[in-house]
Design an enzyme around this catalytic site. Structure first.
Site: not given
Length: 310
Positions: A66, A88, A130, A192, A212, A215
C-alpha cells in the site's frame, strides 16, 4: 535490574483505556465506537527496530505494498487487487452496489477490477486520496482574461521533502500533508493519517505522524508500520539513520462490534523484537520494490479478524 517495557505495552494500555473509559459515540458508519481524544505513542526505529504488533499477526507486506502504491500517486485499486491487496475494495464496492443495485460479491467485483481495465477505470478509482495529494497536489496556472486552469503536473510533496531533508536538514518544514480541503468531498475516504512531519538531528531522522482518526483495533497496526517504513526509506535515500516514530491520534476509537477482538488482544502478552532490513537502497524514494524489505524475528500470535466499518 531494570527491565524495559515492551514497546507494544503502550498500545495495549491505550486500547484498555478506550475500552474501559472511552465515551460511546455515534459515528459515520452507524456501528458506534468507544473513543478518547488525543493520544501519543513513541517507537524506536534504531537498530532496525520496527513497531509491528506481536499480540496478533500483522500482514506487513500488505501495508508495504500500500505504501509503495501511495508513492506512485495512483488512486485506482486495480494495481493493489492485482497484488492480492484488498484493503481498499470496500469503498468502491459499496459505491458500485449503491449506484447499480447489483448485489455483486466482493470476489466477483475484484475479479472484474483485475480483468477489465474499463470496469476498473469506472469503478475502481477512489478519488484524490493519499497518493494523489502526496505527489500531485493540484496547482493552477493563470490563463487569458483572468482565468485559471489546472496545471498538468501538480506539487510533488514527496520529492520536495527528499530535497529539503538532504539540503536543509535543520528545516522545520519537512512535511507531507494529505488534508486538501478543496478535494475532501471527492475522496472515497478523507485521509486518516493526514500529516507526516520529519526531523533531523545528529544525522538521525525521526517522524511524527498525526492521525485525525484512528481505528485502534484494525487500522493502527498498518498505520504505524507504514509510517515507520516510510521513515526508514527516507532515511536510507537521504543518508541518515532512523531514530523514532512518534504517533499522535486525534479521535482514537474502537468499534463496538470489535469486542471479541479487543478482549482477545488484551488477554495476550507482547513478546519479541522484530527487525526490518532494507536489502537495497535505490537512488530514488520512488524506486523501492516489495522485495527490498525483509522482516525478521517476527513471531506474532495468531491473527484476530474483525469486520471493517465502511
Amino acid at each position: 535490574m531494570h527491565i524495559t517495557a515492551h514497546y507494544e505495552e503502550q498500545y495495549l494500555s491505550l486500547m484498555r483505556s478506550i475500552w474501559t473509559e472511552g465515551a460511546v459515540q455515534r459515528d459515520r458508519t452507524g456501528v458506534g465506537t468507544k473513543a478518547l481524544f488525543g493520544a501519543t505513542m513513541r517507537f524506536s526505529l534504531a537498530d532496525d527496530a520496527i513497531p509491528l504488533l506481536t499480540t496478533k499477526r500483522v500482514y506487513w507486506k500488505t501495508a508495504a505494498r500500500e505504501m509503495l502504491w501511495f508513492l506512485t500517486g495512483d488512486t485506482n485499486i486495480q494495481p493493489l487487487v492485482q497484488q492480492n491487496v484488498k484493503i481498499w475494495t470496500d469503498w468502491p464496492l459499496a459505491r458500485y452496489r449503491r449506484e447499480t443495485g447489483e448485489d455483486i460479491t466482493q470476489d466477483a467485483f475484484e475479479q472484474r477490477i483485475v480483468e477489465d481495465d474499463g470496469f476498473a477505470a469506472q469503478w475502481g478509482d477512489l478519488g484524490p486520496v493519499y497518493g494523489a495529494q502526496w505527489v500531485n497536489w493540484p496547482r493552477y496556472e493563470a490563463t487569458d482574461n483572468g482565468l485559471f486552469r489546472r496545471a498538468e503536473k501538480g506539487i510533488d510533496q514527496v520529492s520536495l521533502l527528499v530535497e529539503s531533508l538532504k539540503n536543509n536538514p535543520g528545516s522545520r518544514r519537512h512535511i507531507i500533508e494529505g488534508w486538501n480541503v478543496a478535494e475532501l468531498d471527492q475522496m472515497a475516504l478523507p485521509p486518516c493519517h493526514k500529516t507526516y512531519q520529519f526531523h533531523v538531528a545528529d544525522n538521525i531522522l525521526s517522524c511524527i505522524l498525526f492521525q485525525r482518526s484512528c481505528d485502534l483495533g484494525l487500522g493502527f497496526a498498518f498505520n504505524a508500520f507504514s509510517a515507520a517504513l516510510l521513515t526508514r526509506m527516507l532515511a536510507a535515500v537521504c543518508g541518515y539513520k532512523a531514530g523514532e516514530l512518534i504517533w499522535q491520534g486525534g479521535d482514537v476509537h474502537l468499534y463496538l462490534n470489535h469486542a471479541p477482538l479487543v478482549e482477545e488482544q488484551l488477554s495476550r502478552t507482547p513478546s519479541g523484537n522484530p527487525k526490518l532490513k532494507l536489502l537495497r537502497t535505490p537512488d530514488s524514494i520512488f524506486d523501492f520494490r516489495i522485495d527490498d524489505f525483509e522482516v525478521s524475528d517476527y513471531q506474532p500470535q495468531s491473527h484476530i479478524s474483525a469486520p471493517v466499518a465502511v
